[in-house]
Design a protein around this motif. Structure first.
Motif, PDB file in Angstrom:
ATOM      1  N   MET A   7      10.461 -58.218   6.360  1.00 36.12           N
ATOM      2  CA  MET A   7      11.260 -57.782   6.258  1.00 36.12           C
ATOM      3  C   MET A   7      12.758 -57.698   6.796  1.00 36.12           C
ATOM      4  N   LYS A   8      12.448 -58.350   8.686  1.00 36.46           N
ATOM      5  CA  LYS A   8      13.142 -59.163   9.743  1.00 36.46           C
ATOM      6  C   LYS A   8      13.099 -60.608   9.390  1.00 36.46           C
ATOM      7  N   THR A   9      15.127 -60.474  10.363  1.00 36.00           N
ATOM      8  CA  THR A   9      14.570 -61.887   9.785  1.00 36.00           C
ATOM      9  C   THR A   9      13.986 -63.018  10.296  1.00 36.00           C
ATOM     10  N   PRO A  10      14.086 -64.572  10.007  1.00 36.86           N
ATOM     11  CA  PRO A  10      13.337 -65.123  11.404  1.00 36.86           C
ATOM     12  C   PRO A  10      12.936 -65.310  12.733  1.00 36.86           C
ATOM     13  N   GLU A  11      14.584 -64.595  13.294  1.00 34.95           N
ATOM     14  CA  GLU A  11      14.595 -65.466  14.641  1.00 34.95           C
ATOM     15  C   GLU A  11      14.461 -63.619  14.973  1.00 34.95           C
ATOM     16  N   ALA A  12      14.672 -62.760  14.596  1.00 34.66           N
ATOM     17  CA  ALA A  12      13.864 -60.999  15.181  1.00 34.66           C
ATOM     18  C   ALA A  12      12.726 -60.962  15.085  1.00 34.66           C
ATOM     19  N   ALA A  13      11.701 -61.498  14.323  1.00 34.78           N
ATOM     20  CA  ALA A  13      10.301 -61.920  14.224  1.00 34.78           C
ATOM     21  C   ALA A  13       9.893 -62.237  14.757  1.00 34.78           C
ATOM     22  N   THR A  14       7.960 -61.388  14.569  1.00 38.75           N
ATOM     23  CA  THR A  14       8.050 -61.360  15.817  1.00 38.75           C
ATOM     24  C   THR A  14       6.064 -62.696  15.312  1.00 38.75           C
ATOM     25  N   GLU A  15       5.169 -62.934  16.359  1.00 44.46           N
ATOM     26  CA  GLU A  15       4.099 -63.008  15.353  1.00 44.46           C
ATOM     27  C   GLU A  15       3.218 -61.657  14.945  1.00 44.46           C
ATOM     28  N   LEU A  16       2.483 -61.603  14.531  1.00 39.60           N
ATOM     29  CA  LEU A  16       1.284 -60.666  15.056  1.00 39.60           C
ATOM     30  C   LEU A  16       0.054 -61.290  13.946  1.00 39.60           C
ATOM     31  N   VAL A  17      -1.388 -61.683  14.289  1.00 41.73           N
ATOM     32  CA  VAL A  17      -2.636 -61.974  14.102  1.00 41.73           C
ATOM     33  C   VAL A  17      -3.362 -60.273  14.091  1.00 41.73           C
ATOM     34  N   VAL A  18      -4.070 -60.066  13.004  1.00 44.10           N
ATOM     35  CA  VAL A  18      -4.339 -59.165  12.447  1.00 44.10           C
ATOM     36  C   VAL A  18      -6.179 -59.294  12.129  1.00 44.10           C
ATOM     37  N   PHE A  19      -7.079 -58.616  12.621  1.00 41.71           N
ATOM     38  CA  PHE A  19      -8.281 -58.514  12.741  1.00 41.71           C
ATOM     39  C   PHE A  19      -8.810 -57.645  11.502  1.00 41.71           C
ATOM     40  N   ASP A  20      -9.952 -57.822  10.715  1.00 43.10           N
ATOM     41  CA  ASP A  20     -10.838 -57.422  10.496  1.00 43.10           C
ATOM     42  C   ASP A  20     -12.369 -57.022  11.521  1.00 43.10           C
TER      43      ASP A  20
END
Length: 227
Positions: free
Chosen positions: A3-16
């Motif tokens: 939902m954020k704009t690309p400029e405001a976004a942060t990378e997220l890494v999710v793990f099982d």
């Protein structure tokens, strides 16, 4: 799922967690700890656990029934006591099953200030204990109703299982000022197919046969991690 704009976004890494970050199932190991170290159940408990876990690997587990079963030996302990035991169990026993490749990846992500989280179908008190040990700040598991300071076997809210993981991640993103982009998700289980289909970068780690087949069909990367 952003939902954020690309400029405001942060990378997220999710793990099982189970069979992804660790080369075992944390709840199964916990149950063995409950029997051998705490003496709160016996071998019949472990035999029943195996039967129920067989259904999980088939994608057919009744999670409500499993959580009630899993918590049944712990009813005499407060939630605070259970949390403390979970921390002890992870550091003393479960830590040996963490994949070295997972540790290396997490160290690299921390260096790059990438946000990491765990989403698992295990009880939240176990998932959060593993998160604390690994230095992963966000850990989502199956929440349990707390009654007068004691965990019950009843699930509180949407369980982080199958499509429930999609809902839980969406709610977490909303609570944290929108989503992150890109989003990566590492998993071994066909139960996690709904979330793998939602993220930008799905990654299969030691995939079960059904998930390996999906990965080949969809061109997803597959990793083989070993202890």
């Amino acid at each position: 799922m952003n939902m954020k704009t690309p400029e405001a976004a942060t990378e997220l890494v999710v793990f099982d967690m189970d069979e992804t970050l660790i080369g075992n199932d944390l709840t199964v190991l916990w149950h063995a700890f409950v029997v051998s170290e705490l003496g709160l159940a016996d071998d019949r408990f472990l035999a029943q656990d195996k039967q129920m876990m067989d259904l999980y690997y088939q994608g057919k587990m009744d999670l409500d029934a499993y959580m009630a079963f899993s918590l049944s030996p712990l009813m005499s302990l407060t939630a605070e006591q259970v949390d403390a035991l979970a921390d002890r169990y992870v550091s003393e026993q479960a830590a040996q099953y963490i994949f070295p490749q997972a540790k290396t990846l997490l160290a690299d992500l921390r260096t790059r200030n990438v946000t990491c989280m765990i989403i698992s179908a295990s009880a939240s008190f176990l998932v959060k204990a593993m998160g604390r040990y690994l230095g992963i700040p966000y850990a989502e598991g199956v929440d349990l109703v707390v009654d007068n300071g004691y965990y019950t076997g009843k699930i509180d809210g949407i369980p982080s299982y199958q499509h429930g993981k999609v809902i839980r991640l969406q709610r977490w993103l909303e609570a944290n000022d929108g989503s992150y982009t890109p989003i990566h998700f590492y998993s071994d289980s066909i139960n996690d197919l709904p979330l793998l289909l939602e993220v930008d970068y799905p990654v299969v780690v030691n995939g079960c046969p059904k998930l390996q087949s999906e990965a080949i069909t969809r061109g997803w990367p597959q990793l083989r991690w070993q202890l």
